[in-house]
Design a protein around this motif. Structure first.
Motif, mmCIF file in Angstrom:
data_model
loop_
_atom_site.group_PDB
_atom_site.id
_atom_site.type_symbol
_atom_site.label_atom_id
_atom_site.label_comp_id
_atom_site.label_asym_id
_atom_site.label_seq_id
_atom_site.Cartn_x
_atom_site.Cartn_y
_atom_site.Cartn_z
ATOM 1 N N GLU A 163 0.815 -1.241 -0.069
ATOM 2 C CA GLU A 163 0.073 0.087 0.081
ATOM 3 C C GLU A 163 1.062 1.183 0.008
ATOM 4 N N HIS A 164 0.333 2.472 -0.724
ATOM 5 C CA HIS A 164 1.322 3.744 -0.599
ATOM 6 C C HIS A 164 0.163 4.901 -0.358
ATOM 7 N N GLU A 165 1.025 5.727 -0.188
ATOM 8 C CA GLU A 165 0.098 7.129 0.335
ATOM 9 C C GLU A 165 0.959 8.318 0.444
ATOM 10 N N ASN A 166 0.452 9.266 0.123
ATOM 11 C CA ASN A 166 1.057 10.756 0.436
ATOM 12 C C ASN A 166 -0.032 11.428 1.340
ATOM 13 N N PRO A 167 0.194 12.234 2.197
ATOM 14 C CA PRO A 167 -0.776 12.701 3.178
ATOM 15 C C PRO A 167 -1.632 13.836 2.699
ATOM 16 N N ASP A 168 -1.296 14.576 1.455
ATOM 17 C CA ASP A 168 -2.282 15.734 1.133
ATOM 18 C C ASP A 168 -3.417 15.324 0.219
ATOM 19 N N ALA A 169 -4.390 15.289 0.905
ATOM 20 C CA ALA A 169 -5.715 14.924 0.325
ATOM 21 C C ALA A 169 -6.152 15.672 -0.804
ATOM 22 N N LEU A 170 -5.668 16.885 -0.943
ATOM 23 C CA LEU A 170 -6.111 17.506 -2.394
ATOM 24 C C LEU A 170 -5.247 16.971 -3.435
ATOM 25 N N ASN A 171 -3.757 16.806 -3.059
ATOM 26 C CA ASN A 171 -2.925 15.980 -4.062
ATOM 27 C C ASN A 171 -3.659 14.862 -4.422
ATOM 28 N N ASN A 172 -3.878 14.036 -3.828
ATOM 29 C CA ASN A 172 -4.548 12.527 -3.870
ATOM 30 C C ASN A 172 -5.745 12.555 -4.942
ATOM 31 N N ALA A 173 -6.226 13.674 -4.817
ATOM 32 C CA ALA A 173 -7.646 14.014 -5.640
ATOM 33 C C ALA A 173 -7.327 14.550 -6.948
ATOM 34 N N LEU A 205 11.949 -20.090 -1.576
ATOM 35 C CA LEU A 205 10.988 -19.424 -1.174
ATOM 36 C C LEU A 205 11.300 -18.297 -0.471
ATOM 37 N N LYS A 206 10.978 -17.148 -0.649
ATOM 38 C CA LYS A 206 11.299 -15.974 0.206
ATOM 39 C C LYS A 206 10.215 -14.943 0.346
ATOM 40 N N GLY A 207 10.241 -14.165 1.527
ATOM 41 C CA GLY A 207 9.252 -13.229 1.717
ATOM 42 C C GLY A 207 9.846 -12.044 2.557
ATOM 43 N N GLU A 208 9.196 -11.050 2.419
ATOM 44 C CA GLU A 208 9.641 -9.451 2.985
ATOM 45 C C GLU A 208 8.490 -8.670 3.418
ATOM 46 N N TYR A 209 8.696 -7.910 4.583
ATOM 47 C CA TYR A 209 8.000 -6.905 4.912
ATOM 48 C C TYR A 209 8.660 -5.703 4.716
ATOM 49 N N VAL A 210 8.335 -4.777 4.096
ATOM 50 C CA VAL A 210 8.861 -3.463 3.856
ATOM 51 C C VAL A 210 8.293 -2.306 4.046
ATOM 52 N N GLN A 211 8.986 -1.348 4.426
ATOM 53 C CA GLN A 211 8.476 -0.024 4.594
ATOM 54 C C GLN A 211 9.394 1.152 4.080
ATOM 55 N N GLN A 212 8.858 1.996 3.376
ATOM 56 C CA GLN A 212 9.822 3.005 2.742
ATOM 57 C C GLN A 212 9.375 4.526 2.796
ATOM 58 N N GLU A 213 9.956 5.387 3.160
ATOM 59 C CA GLU A 213 9.381 6.673 3.410
ATOM 60 C C GLU A 213 10.138 7.942 2.494
ATOM 61 N N TYR A 214 9.630 9.008 2.390
ATOM 62 C CA TYR A 214 9.857 10.140 1.464
ATOM 63 C C TYR A 214 9.919 11.395 2.377
ATOM 64 N N GLU A 215 11.050 11.948 2.542
ATOM 65 C CA GLU A 215 10.945 13.408 3.418
ATOM 66 C C GLU A 215 11.634 14.509 2.674
ATOM 67 N N ASP A 216 11.149 15.637 3.103
ATOM 68 C CA ASP A 216 11.499 16.932 2.649
ATOM 69 C C ASP A 216 11.628 17.074 1.003
ATOM 70 N N PHE A 217 10.672 16.433 0.285
ATOM 71 C CA PHE A 217 10.211 16.777 -1.084
ATOM 72 C C PHE A 217 9.451 18.070 -0.905
ATOM 73 N N PRO A 218 9.541 18.756 -2.018
ATOM 74 C CA PRO A 218 8.471 20.071 -1.909
ATOM 75 C C PRO A 218 6.949 19.536 -1.943
ATOM 76 N N ALA A 274 5.867 13.946 -1.791
ATOM 77 C CA ALA A 274 6.034 14.810 -0.251
ATOM 78 C C ALA A 274 5.279 13.997 0.767
ATOM 79 N N GLY A 275 6.266 13.422 1.725
ATOM 80 C CA GLY A 275 5.421 12.841 3.000
ATOM 81 C C GLY A 275 4.863 11.742 2.513
ATOM 82 N N GLY A 276 5.550 11.089 1.585
ATOM 83 C CA GLY A 276 4.895 9.688 0.823
ATOM 84 C C GLY A 276 5.492 8.365 1.625
ATOM 85 N N LYS A 277 4.730 7.341 1.635
ATOM 86 C CA LYS A 277 5.396 6.059 1.942
ATOM 87 C C LYS A 277 4.849 4.840 1.498
ATOM 88 N N PHE A 278 5.243 3.905 1.355
ATOM 89 C CA PHE A 278 4.821 2.483 1.211
ATOM 90 C C PHE A 278 5.193 1.515 2.069
#
Length: 471
Positions: A93-103, A437-450, A456-460
């Motif tokens: 799952e991925h997201e960025n926090p700005d609701a306006l941008n998401n729309a 057979l291999k599996g992974e849990y991952v979390q990636q975050e983006y900081e200081d983008f305009p 900006a503020g995104g993550k997955f």
């Protein structure tokens, strides 16, 4: 490289495999009569070239090929076909926090859980003469291309066909590689996923900034007692061409930004010390440097040379409302960051590896600077990563591990430095040395983008599972 149809590739492979099998059976009959175990690894020497890295579990933590000679004499040309297959399930799952941008303009690509198209590589390795090996690797199906196409090929000399003790003594130390090949910058590329061949990588994906490229050039190695030095020269680009490149001009004022249209070669160096302190403890330290002061146009691809693609599909990709969704094949670099040093680049990478019993550490620090042809000032990028793995079982066939990967980079068009970080936890099980057979849990975050940037503020975050075959 020139593309081939899957049908033609498989037809050639079938004919060659029949020839190889006949030749190998003749050699086995001549040299090992009375041995009935065809799967005995000691007998595989008849089926493979020398000075070669296996594509199965035995190839893990192998870096440059050694100068160790086979005990079996060379009886004639040997040809071996191998392959890497990967089938993947993704629930990210991925997201960025700005609701306006998401729309509106910065909406993220809509994704859901599902299976990805399987990826496959075909490896051809031939020993043409004693100690002279040819490799050709073909992507049969990859994230970026679903059709078959050639990744690259090279010829490697560990012996020379010249008589005399001088040449034997020289080639006891020296290796020469020439071709359109995966260049040896850094140690991390020995552990990365490459299309369908993902068996060497304990995790799902490569580094955020992925230093990998296939370039036309040559490398000379000198190895002695665990010490290795290498110098390489390449064209600095995935493709070779002789096209003239126009100077870079400001489209508004007409002023020349960069008048240099010359194509300089890339020069890269590597030093490594690799020692087995005991039967169960091994340590390696390596440093690499890559330099190109002027590539015409936008040719340099050290950080954008992977044409197979990321194993995180469609994450943190933009898909504005009202626009046609881009194809998955076009979004083949999902989750990665390319600093865009396409005109000039200076890069340095240091790697440390320690294996003690079942515990394994692999660390990377990398710093680079460069620019595009339309820029006048260089930008900087820094990356660091650490893998901690514990392998256990009679064959170390089970492992668990964690990775941290962070990047600080100055990107074109963004005034401030941006940050991207990743944390991953993985586990794997080798059913045989060829099946993983291999599996992974991952979390990636983006900081200081305009704030106007979709990252900006995104993550997955989420899970990815892979079933892998390598032989």
């Amino acid at each position: 490289m020139k593309r081939f149809t899957l049908r033609n590739t498989l037809f050639v492979a079938l004919l060659a495999a029949c020839s190889v099998t006949h030749r190998a059976e003749a050699q086995v009959t001549t040299e090992t009569q009375g041995t009935s175990d065809y799967n005995n690894p000691d007998r595989e020497v008849y089926m493979r070239p020398s000075y070669w890295r296996p594509y199965d579990q035995r190839g893990i933590n192998v870096f440059e090929t050694t100068k160790d000679r086979d005990s079996i004499p060379f009886l004639g040309p040997r040809l071996r076909f191998g392959a890497g297959f990967t089938q993947q399930f993704q629930d990210l799952e991925h997201e960025n926090p700005d609701a306006l941008n998401n729309a509106t303009s910065n909406r993220l690509y809509p994704i859901s859980a599902g299976f990805m198209t399987a990826q496959a590589n075909l490896f051809l390795d031939a020993e043409l003469s004693e100690g002279i090996r040819l490799n050709v690797t073909t992507y049969l199906s990859s994230r970026h291309h679903n059709e078959a196409w050639v990744k690259g090929g090279y010829i490697q000399f560990d012996r020379l066909p010249f008589r005399g003790q001088f040449w034997d003594n020289l080639m006891d130390l020296v290796t020469v590689k020439v071709g359109h090949m995966e260049i040896n910058y850094g140690d991390q590329h020995f552990r990365r996923s490459d299309g369908g061949h993902t068996l060497y990588n304990p995790f799902m994906e490569n580094y955020i900034v992925d230093a990998f490229a296939t370039e036309i050039g040559g490398e000379v190695y000198v190895q002695k007692a665990g010490l290795m030095g290498m110098v390489g020269v390449s064209n600095g680009m995935i493709r070779g061409n002789v096209d003239y490149v126009q100077p870079s001009v400001n489209p508004t004022t007409g002023d020349v930004i960069d008048a240099n249209t010359s194509r300089n070669p890339s020069i890269y160096l590597k030093l490594a010390a690799d020692h087995h302190i005991s039967d169960r403890i091994r340590a390696r330290l390596a440093g690499s440097y890559y330099h190109n002061n002027s590539s015409a146009g936008s040719g340099l691809t050290l950080y954008g040379g992977d044409r197979a693609g990321s194993n995180y599909h469609n994450v943190m990709e933009r898909a504005p409302v009202g626009a046609t969704l881009p194809s998955s094949t076009a979004l083949y670099t999902s989750g990665r960051l390319n600093p865009g040093f396409s005109k000039k680049i200076h890069a340095f990478q240091v790697n440390g590896f320690l294996k003690a019993y079942g515990f394994e550490f692999f660390g990377t620090y990398e710093t680079a600077n460069g620019r595009t042809k339309t820029e006048t000032a260089k930008r900087d990028m820094n990356q660091w990563a650490a893998d901690l793995i514990f392998r256990f079982g009679p064959r170390e066939q089970v492992y668990i591990g964690g990775r941290y990967n962070g990047v600080n980079a100055e990107l074109s068009g963004i005034a401030n430095e941006v940050k991207v970080s990743r944390v991953a936890a993985a586990a794997g099980w080798f059913l045989t040395r060829n099946i993983l057979l291999k599996g992974e849990y991952v979390q990636q975050e983006y900081e200081d983008f305009p704030t106007t940037d979709f990252r900006a503020g995104g993550k997955f975050n989420g899970i990815v599972i892979e079933a892998v075959v390598g032989f």
